[in-house]
Design a protein around this motif. Structure first.
Motif, PDB file in Angstrom:
ATOM      1  N   TRP A   1       0.838  -1.207   0.000  1.00  0.00           N
ATOM      2  CA  TRP A   1       0.000   0.000   0.000  1.00  0.00           C
ATOM      3  C   TRP A   1       0.871   1.253   0.000  1.00  0.00           C
ATOM      4  N   LEU A   2       2.009   1.188   0.689  1.00  0.00           N
ATOM      5  CA  LEU A   2       2.903   2.338   0.739  1.00  0.00           C
ATOM      6  C   LEU A   2       3.506   2.606  -0.644  1.00  0.00           C
ATOM      7  N   SER A   3       3.828   1.548  -1.374  1.00  0.00           N
ATOM      8  CA  SER A   3       4.333   1.710  -2.742  1.00  0.00           C
ATOM      9  C   SER A   3       3.290   2.379  -3.622  1.00  0.00           C
ATOM     10  N   LEU A   4       2.039   1.978  -3.489  1.00  0.00           N
ATOM     11  CA  LEU A   4       0.960   2.594  -4.268  1.00  0.00           C
ATOM     12  C   LEU A   4       0.810   4.073  -3.916  1.00  0.00           C
TER      13      LEU A   4
ATOM     14  N   PHE B   1       9.196   2.130  -0.392  1.00  0.00           N
ATOM     15  CA  PHE B   1       9.507   3.428  -0.998  1.00  0.00           C
ATOM     16  C   PHE B   1      10.300   3.246  -2.296  1.00  0.00           C
ATOM     17  N   ILE B   2      11.288   2.369  -2.270  1.00  0.00           N
ATOM     18  CA  ILE B   2      12.103   2.122  -3.464  1.00  0.00           C
ATOM     19  C   ILE B   2      11.240   1.525  -4.573  1.00  0.00           C
ATOM     20  N   LEU B   3      10.385   0.576  -4.214  1.00  0.00           N
ATOM     21  CA  LEU B   3       9.501  -0.063  -5.186  1.00  0.00           C
ATOM     22  C   LEU B   3       8.573   0.960  -5.836  1.00  0.00           C
ATOM     23  N   GLY B   4       7.988   1.838  -5.029  1.00  0.00           N
ATOM     24  CA  GLY B   4       7.110   2.879  -5.570  1.00  0.00           C
ATOM     25  C   GLY B   4       7.847   3.830  -6.497  1.00  0.00           C
ATOM     26  N   GLY B   5       9.066   4.210  -6.121  1.00  0.00           N
ATOM     27  CA  GLY B   5       9.869   5.087  -6.973  1.00  0.00           C
ATOM     28  C   GLY B   5      10.249   4.432  -8.282  1.00  0.00           C
ATOM     29  N   ALA B   6      10.621   3.158  -8.219  1.00  0.00           N
ATOM     30  CA  ALA B   6      10.993   2.432  -9.442  1.00  0.00           C
ATOM     31  C   ALA B   6       9.800   2.309 -10.384  1.00  0.00           C
ATOM     32  N   LEU B   7       8.626   1.985  -9.844  1.00  0.00           N
ATOM     33  CA  LEU B   7       7.439   1.872 -10.693  1.00  0.00           C
ATOM     34  C   LEU B   7       7.000   3.232 -11.229  1.00  0.00           C
ATOM     35  N   GLY B   8       7.175   4.283 -10.441  1.00  0.00           N
ATOM     36  CA  GLY B   8       6.892   5.644 -10.932  1.00  0.00           C
ATOM     37  C   GLY B   8       7.782   5.992 -12.113  1.00  0.00           C
ATOM     38  N   ASN B   9       9.055   5.609 -12.042  1.00  0.00           N
ATOM     39  CA  ASN B   9       9.970   5.857 -13.157  1.00  0.00           C
ATOM     40  C   ASN B   9       9.584   5.056 -14.388  1.00  0.00           C
TER      41      ASN B   9
END
Length: 135
Positions: A32-35, A121-129
């Motif tokens: 959920w935090l990644s989302l 946090f890293i997962l969310g940033g990577a998917l945002g990129n």
């Protein structure tokens, strides 16, 4: 080629792994935090694109400006001159990182919240990129 018995064994092992993955008290609950990170990333980029002018600083404080810039490569323009190939190279790398982090979250205990939070946090940033590169 796999025989009928090997095929059934593979399917059974895959199904049991899938059930085990979601039944255990692993850190996947932190997705959920990644989302949230992805949503925040996309909203801030939308706002920057609509309210900032390219290469013109917006002074917010005497010591803090916002400036809209685009970087088609990676950090500091790395791979910037590959004519579009860098998009696919960096996307594949990011997707590999996403898969590794997902598996990592699936294997750590839910109580290890510090690691789970950092990985999310890293997962969310990577998917945002990835979203930005494919757009």
């Amino acid at each position: 080629m796999m025989g009928r018995t090997q095929s059934r064994t593979f399917v059974y092992e895959f199904a049991s792994m899938k059930m085990k993955l979601f039944k255990e008290k692993n850190a996947l609950v932190w997705l959920w935090l990644s989302l949230f990170v992805i949503a925040l990333d996309q909203v801030t980029k939308y706002l920057a694109n609509h309210f900032l002018v390219l290469n013109q600083p917006l002074k917010l404080l005497p010591f803090f400006n916002l400036t809209l810039r685009y970087n088609p490569g990676a950090a500091f323009g790395f791979l910037n001159n590959l004519g579009g190939l860098q998009i696919w190279i960096l996307t594949v790398i990011a997707l590999i990182v996403v898969a590794v982090i997902f598996l990592w979250l699936a294997r750590i205990d839910r109580s290890d919240w510090v690691t789970a939070c950092a990985l999310s946090f890293i997962l969310g940033g990577a998917l945002g990129n990835v979203i930005d590169r494919l757009r």
